[in-house]
Design a protein around this motif. Structure first.
Motif, PDB file in Angstrom:
ATOM      1  N   TRP A 148       1.081  -0.974  -0.160  1.00 31.91           N
ATOM      2  CA  TRP A 148       0.049  -0.076  -0.362  1.00 31.91           C
ATOM      3  C   TRP A 148       1.142   1.434  -0.164  1.00 31.91           C
ATOM      4  O   TRP A 148       0.665   2.746  -1.205  1.00 31.91           O
ATOM      5  CB  TRP A 148      -1.170   0.085   1.025  1.00 31.91           C
ATOM      6  CG  TRP A 148      -2.010  -1.353   1.127  1.00 31.91           C
ATOM      7  CD1 TRP A 148      -2.090  -1.724   0.627  1.00 31.91           C
ATOM      8  CD2 TRP A 148      -2.635  -1.608   2.370  1.00 31.91           C
ATOM      9  NE1 TRP A 148      -2.896  -2.845   0.869  1.00 31.91           N
ATOM     10  CE2 TRP A 148      -3.384  -3.214   2.162  1.00 31.91           C
ATOM     11  CE3 TRP A 148      -3.228  -0.644   3.801  1.00 31.91           C
ATOM     12  CZ2 TRP A 148      -4.136  -3.223   2.802  1.00 31.91           C
ATOM     13  CZ3 TRP A 148      -4.149  -1.365   4.423  1.00 31.91           C
ATOM     14  CH2 TRP A 148      -4.561  -2.490   4.616  1.00 31.91           C
TER      15      TRP A 148
ATOM     16  N   VAL B  41     -13.626   0.539  -9.380  1.00 36.24           N
ATOM     17  CA  VAL B  41     -13.126  -0.576  -8.083  1.00 36.24           C
ATOM     18  C   VAL B  41     -13.667  -1.660  -8.037  1.00 36.24           C
ATOM     19  O   VAL B  41     -14.374  -2.225  -8.433  1.00 36.24           O
ATOM     20  CB  VAL B  41     -13.863  -0.031  -6.351  1.00 36.24           C
ATOM     21  CG1 VAL B  41     -12.301  -0.899  -6.008  1.00 36.24           C
ATOM     22  CG2 VAL B  41     -13.290   1.409  -6.936  1.00 36.24           C
TER      23      VAL B  41
ATOM     24  N   ALA C  36      -8.532  -2.131  -4.024  1.00 37.21           N
ATOM     25  CA  ALA C  36      -9.050  -0.988  -3.041  1.00 37.21           C
ATOM     26  C   ALA C  36      -7.994   0.377  -3.172  1.00 37.21           C
ATOM     27  O   ALA C  36      -8.303   1.279  -3.308  1.00 37.21           O
ATOM     28  CB  ALA C  36      -9.318  -1.535  -1.515  1.00 37.21           C
ATOM     29  N   VAL C  37      -7.173   0.004  -2.512  1.00 35.17           N
ATOM     30  CA  VAL C  37      -5.939   0.472  -2.406  1.00 35.17           C
ATOM     31  C   VAL C  37      -5.027   1.145  -4.155  1.00 35.17           C
ATOM     32  O   VAL C  37      -5.350   2.317  -4.180  1.00 35.17           O
ATOM     33  CB  VAL C  37      -4.493  -0.091  -1.865  1.00 35.17           C
ATOM     34  CG1 VAL C  37      -3.908   1.219  -1.982  1.00 35.17           C
ATOM     35  CG2 VAL C  37      -5.207  -0.170  -0.079  1.00 35.17           C
TER      36      VAL C  37
ATOM     37  N   SER D 100      -7.492   1.413  -6.978  1.00 36.75           N
ATOM     38  CA  SER D 100      -8.367   2.103  -7.080  1.00 36.75           C
ATOM     39  C   SER D 100      -7.998   3.261  -6.348  1.00 36.75           C
ATOM     40  O   SER D 100      -8.137   5.270  -7.406  1.00 36.75           O
ATOM     41  CB  SER D 100      -9.494   1.890  -7.244  1.00 36.75           C
ATOM     42  OG  SER D 100      -9.888   1.213  -8.245  1.00 36.75           O
ATOM     43  N   GLY D 101      -8.046   4.014  -5.002  1.00 35.80           N
ATOM     44  CA  GLY D 101      -7.669   4.693  -4.235  1.00 35.80           C
ATOM     45  C   GLY D 101      -6.578   5.687  -4.922  1.00 35.80           C
ATOM     46  O   GLY D 101      -6.390   6.813  -5.117  1.00 35.80           O
ATOM     47  N   THR D 102      -5.715   4.904  -5.684  1.00 38.05           N
ATOM     48  CA  THR D 102      -4.498   5.798  -5.771  1.00 38.05           C
ATOM     49  C   THR D 102      -5.011   6.810  -7.235  1.00 38.05           C
ATOM     50  O   THR D 102      -4.783   7.261  -7.966  1.00 38.05           O
ATOM     51  CB  THR D 102      -3.146   5.021  -5.848  1.00 38.05           C
ATOM     52  OG1 THR D 102      -3.370   3.864  -7.082  1.00 38.05           O
ATOM     53  CG2 THR D 102      -2.315   4.479  -4.736  1.00 38.05           C
TER      54      THR D 102
ATOM     55  N   PHE E  70      -8.069   6.502  -8.778  1.00 35.58           N
ATOM     56  CA  PHE E  70      -9.047   7.685  -8.282  1.00 35.58           C
ATOM     57  C   PHE E  70      -8.303   9.432  -7.789  1.00 35.58           C
ATOM     58  O   PHE E  70      -8.639  10.036  -8.207  1.00 35.58           O
ATOM     59  CB  PHE E  70      -9.945   7.188  -7.181  1.00 35.58           C
ATOM     60  CG  PHE E  70     -11.250   7.079  -7.117  1.00 35.58           C
ATOM     61  CD1 PHE E  70     -12.612   7.801  -7.935  1.00 35.58           C
ATOM     62  CD2 PHE E  70     -10.851   5.644  -7.606  1.00 35.58           C
ATOM     63  CE1 PHE E  70     -13.887   7.373  -7.810  1.00 35.58           C
ATOM     64  CE2 PHE E  70     -11.832   4.713  -8.193  1.00 35.58           C
ATOM     65  CZ  PHE E  70     -13.695   5.151  -8.967  1.00 35.58           C
ATOM     66  N   ALA E  71      -7.800   9.128  -6.892  1.00 41.42           N
ATOM     67  CA  ALA E  71      -6.837   9.786  -6.721  1.00 41.42           C
ATOM     68  C   ALA E  71      -5.755  11.041  -7.627  1.00 41.42           C
ATOM     69  O   ALA E  71      -6.214  12.374  -7.595  1.00 41.42           O
ATOM     70  CB  ALA E  71      -5.311  10.038  -5.536  1.00 41.42           C
TER      71      ALA E  71
END
Length: 246
Positions: free
Chosen positions: A105, A146, A151-152, A154-156, A158-159
């Motif tokens: 992560w 996602v 999850a992680v 995609s989080g990056t 989306f950022a």
């Protein structure tokens, strides 16, 4: 529009970055390839130069802001400016959250988010001074949706999408600098080899298209975005394999 532009590409030792370097050089750009694997960079530079193109390389760890600034300084020293900066370096070690792969992560956040921010920070002063330029961030369909085990990651992504849109808004009000995000679906690259969670890898394969995109397909999308007239800013390209459903 492409000829003689100075284009910096991170993550250029393989995959999309390497394909973009070759394609853009073929179109007449002067490309600066960067990554950690210097031997791979040198191989690609030789290929470009042997085919009559202009290219050089610079070893960079995008998680180190001083490295990224040195890359910008090197490009200016070598070619006089930076016209396009492509933040392409990225990692995709998918995993389910209950596997608690904290180091992975951290690594994704450092490369996929901080690496992009460091690239923007290094390129913007050059482009603001000349009142022209183009920043391209390579993201993913995972920045729009996602997937299981993502999850992680995609989080990056989306950022990166949010950062690129914010950058576009800020630049459009006061400069001729363009911002683009390229969001590919499944691409046949080395990224799959970074997945250590077999369950996440299985989930990815279960939803994968029967025929993935090639790195050259994304290189063509990057070329298209750059090659538009100054009045035109291609803000986002979302590109999937024809047979990818999600």
């Amino acid at each position: 529009m492409i000829e003689n532009k100075v284009i910096v590409i991170t993550g250029a030792s393989s995959g999309i970055g390497q394909a973009a370097a070759v394609r853009l050089a073929k179109a007449g750009a002067k490309v600066v390839l960067s990554a950690r694997r210097v031997d791979r960079l040198e191989e690609t530079v030789r290929k470009i130069v042997n085919e009559g193109g202009h290219a050089t390389q610079f070893a960079v760890d995008v998680t180190a802001k001083d490295d990224v600034q040195s890359l910008a300084d090197f490009a200016v020293k070598t070619y006089g400016t930076v016209d396009v900066w492509i933040n392409n370096a990225g990692l995709m070690p998918l995993s389910f959250l209950n596997k608690r792969k904290l180091s992975e992560w951290d690594q994704m956040i450092d490369v996929n988010i901080k690496g992009v921010l460091y690239g923007i920070a290094a390129a913007l002063p050059i482009m603001e001074q000349q009142n022209s330029g183009h920043i391209i961030n390579v993201s993913s369909v995972a920045g729009h949706r996602v997937g299981m085990g993502g999850a992680v990651y995609s989080g990056t992504k989306f950022a990166v999408r949010a950062i690129t849109e914010g950058l576009r808004m800020e630049l459009s009000s006061s400069s001729n600098i363009r911002a683009t995000i390229i969001s590919p679906g499944m691409v046949e690259t080395e990224l799959l080899s970074t997945i250590t969670d077999e369950d996440a890898l299985s989930a990815l394969k279960s939803r994968a298209a029967s025929e993935a995109l090639q790195s050259a397909d994304i290189a063509e999308a990057i070329l298209y975005a750059i090659d538009q007239p100054q009045r035109t800013s291609v803000n986002e390209i979302l590109i999937r394999p024809t047979k990818q459903q999600s």
